[in-house]
Design a protein around this motif. Structure first.
Motif, PDB file in Angstrom:
ATOM      1  N   ARG A 223      39.599 -27.868  28.207  1.00  0.00           N
ATOM      2  CA  ARG A 223      40.669 -28.737  28.696  1.00  0.00           C
ATOM      3  C   ARG A 223      40.481 -29.091  30.174  1.00  0.00           C
ATOM      4  NH1 ARG A 223      46.172 -25.803  28.677  1.00  0.00           N
ATOM      5  NH2 ARG A 223      45.181 -25.050  26.769  1.00  0.00           N
ATOM      6  N   LEU A 224      39.996 -28.123  30.969  1.00  0.00           N
ATOM      7  CA  LEU A 224      39.886 -28.323  32.415  1.00  0.00           C
ATOM      8  C   LEU A 224      38.493 -28.755  32.864  1.00  0.00           C
ATOM      9  CD1 LEU A 224      41.858 -25.174  33.649  1.00  0.00           C
ATOM     10  CD2 LEU A 224      42.724 -27.494  33.326  1.00  0.00           C
ATOM     11  N   GLY A 225      37.528 -28.719  31.964  1.00  0.00           N
ATOM     12  CA  GLY A 225      36.153 -29.008  32.356  1.00  0.00           C
ATOM     13  C   GLY A 225      35.588 -27.925  33.255  1.00  0.00           C
ATOM     14  N   ALA A 226      35.961 -26.675  32.980  1.00  0.00           N
ATOM     15  CA  ALA A 226      35.551 -25.547  33.822  1.00  0.00           C
ATOM     16  C   ALA A 226      34.257 -24.927  33.301  1.00  0.00           C
ATOM     17  CB  ALA A 226      36.650 -24.489  33.847  1.00  0.00           C
ATOM     18  N   SER A 227      33.428 -24.472  34.231  1.00  0.00           N
ATOM     19  CA  SER A 227      32.195 -23.790  33.833  1.00  0.00           C
ATOM     20  C   SER A 227      32.443 -22.318  33.526  1.00  0.00           C
ATOM     21  CB  SER A 227      31.141 -23.912  34.935  1.00  0.00           C
ATOM     22  OG  SER A 227      31.618 -23.358  36.152  1.00  0.00           O
ATOM     23  N   ARG A 228      33.446 -21.736  34.194  1.00  0.00           N
ATOM     24  CA  ARG A 228      33.845 -20.354  33.918  1.00  0.00           C
ATOM     25  C   ARG A 228      35.365 -20.259  33.973  1.00  0.00           C
ATOM     26  NH1 ARG A 228      31.240 -16.695  38.282  1.00  0.00           N
ATOM     27  NH2 ARG A 228      30.999 -18.675  39.400  1.00  0.00           N
ATOM     28  N   VAL A 229      35.906 -19.430  33.105  1.00  0.00           N
ATOM     29  CA  VAL A 229      37.350 -19.165  33.101  1.00  0.00           C
ATOM     30  C   VAL A 229      37.557 -17.658  33.108  1.00  0.00           C
ATOM     31  CG1 VAL A 229      39.479 -19.270  31.737  1.00  0.00           C
ATOM     32  CG2 VAL A 229      38.045 -21.301  31.973  1.00  0.00           C
ATOM     33  N   GLY A 230      38.450 -17.204  33.967  1.00  0.00           N
ATOM     34  CA  GLY A 230      38.804 -15.791  34.006  1.00  0.00           C
ATOM     35  C   GLY A 230      40.251 -15.604  33.599  1.00  0.00           C
ATOM     36  N   ILE A 231      40.500 -14.682  32.697  1.00  0.00           N
ATOM     37  CA  ILE A 231      41.872 -14.327  32.314  1.00  0.00           C
ATOM     38  C   ILE A 231      42.061 -12.850  32.645  1.00  0.00           C
ATOM     39  CG2 ILE A 231      43.530 -14.096  30.429  1.00  0.00           C
ATOM     40  CD1 ILE A 231      42.310 -16.503  29.107  1.00  0.00           C
ATOM     41  N   PHE A 232      43.112 -12.574  33.389  1.00  0.00           N
ATOM     42  CA  PHE A 232      43.367 -11.228  33.897  1.00  0.00           C
ATOM     43  C   PHE A 232      44.695 -10.732  33.339  1.00  0.00           C
ATOM     44  CE2 PHE A 232      41.047 -13.856  36.830  1.00  0.00           C
ATOM     45  CZ  PHE A 232      39.947 -13.080  37.177  1.00  0.00           C
ATOM     46  N   GLY A 233      44.678  -9.545  32.785  1.00  0.00           N
ATOM     47  CA  GLY A 233      45.898  -9.014  32.200  1.00  0.00           C
ATOM     48  C   GLY A 233      45.953  -7.507  32.296  1.00  0.00           C
TER      49      GLY A 233
END
Length: 356
Positions: A223-233
């Motif tokens: 959706r964002l055109g991101a090369s990397r996505v980090g999800i922190f929980g």
């Protein structure tokens, strides 16, 4: 955990309401109990924060033999002394006798190495460890500094969002969009540039797979055109830490999980995103407790009380995390504008655990 720094600080001396022979030395918004008459307002002294481990020589010099926390009685921990919360140690060690503490405070000199003070690193249970691999491109989480140490990060009245800080273990996930590679780590392991190899017995991988987090990260990247996505929980439950929130990590059911942040690399730049908006309806998120103009006293009040994520107020609240309503850089911290406040009830509870 916050960054460990042992620094010279200007003191404000306050009356101890319950003891004639004691006073309170205030550093930032921290207060430490000291002997009456030892210091005056405006004096400078060394401040050793919580979670510091002291060498035996310094413990003996300060008259603290047998009075600190941990199996070796060498760790600084918050305590209540005659009813008042005391956080950290205010002192003037002999090793600093020739040091101009006023100048050291102005320059922000760190005396940890000189005094032999180190940061306490909790042991890691087997279910939270595992085989590791190099992960130089893992999107890391940050050590959130304490509002009491850095009370000037937010201006009075600045719009902020206050969320509940859960007492679990931080789970880091990085999705590499081009290859679909998923890296999972804990805060402590990730800080070393390492990821945990996938293992169905590992706490973090169990949570990641159970909640479909890699697939969600892939959708966000697309959706964002991101090369990397980090999800922190935060992964939580009985067996993770001493506060279980009614969940368990020891059963066939997945552990509890609540996301608190999302980052993405877009066109080579790292962006911190609006996690509640991005994750709404997709993933559990930490409870929002308050939104409005920043007021330090209000934040410290919100840090106390009972947990809210279960809706049943099962046990004490760890504290809160404060973010600006609009993400920004903090010149005070030299990074993200984000701080935490930890409740006194949490700090002084019995049998607490602090695994990373």
């Amino acid at each position: 955990m916050s960054t460990l720094r042992v620094t010279a600080e200007r003191l404000t001396i306050l009356e101890h309401p319950n003891a004639d022979a004691l006073e309170l030395a205030q550093v930032g918004l921290y207060r430490a109990v000291v002997a009456k008459g030892a210091y005056r307002t405006g004096d400078f002294a060394c401040y050793i924060p919580e979670q510091s481990v002291l060498p035996s020589e310094l413990i003996e010099e300060l008259g603290l033999t047998g009075r600190l926390a941990g199996g070796k009685a060498d760790r600084v921990k918050a305590v209540r002394l005659r009813g008042e919360l005391s956080q950290g140690i205010v002192c003037r060690p002999r090793a600093l006798a020739e040091v101009d503490l006023t100048r050291a405070a102005e320059e922000g000199t760190d005396f940890a190495a000189l005094l032999g003070v180190t940061k306490w690193v909790p042991p890691v249970p087997t279910s939270m460890s595992g085989e590791v691999e190099a992960a130089p491109d893992l999107l890391p989480w940050v050590d959130i500094e304490n509002l009491k140490r850095f009370p000037d990060v937010f201006e009075p009245g600045e719009p902020v969002v206050v969320t509940e800080k859960l007492h679990g273990s931080c789970c880091l996930l990085t999705l590499h969009a081009e290859t679909g590679t998923v890296q999972v780590s804990s805060k402590g392991v990730g800080a070393q540039g390492l990821a945990l190899k996938e293992d169905g017995r590992n706490l973090y991988w169990r949570a990641v797979r159970a909640y479909g987090i890699p697939e969600l990260a892939a959708r966000i990247a697309d959706r964002l055109g991101a090369s990397r996505v980090g999800i922190f929980g935060e992964v939580f439950g009985d067996g993770v830490q001493d506060l279980g929130y009614g969940a368990s990590s020891r059963t066939e059911q997945p552990p509890g999980y609540a996301a608190f942040d999302v980052s993405a690399v877009i066109d080579g730049q790292l962006h911190w995103l609006d996690a509640p908006r991005l994750l709404a309806g997709e993933l559990p998120v930490v409870p929002e407790l308050w939104r409005g103009p920043f007021d330090a006293a209000r934040v410290l009040e919100l840090a106390e009380g009972r947990e809210t994520i279960t809706g049943r107020h099962l046990h004490t609240r760890e504290g809160v995390v404060v973010r600006p309503a609009v993400e920004r850089h903090s010149p005070v911290l030299g990074g993200r504008a984000i701080v935490k406040a930890v409740g006194g009830g949490y700090l002084t509870r019995k049998g607490g655990t602090e695994y990373e």
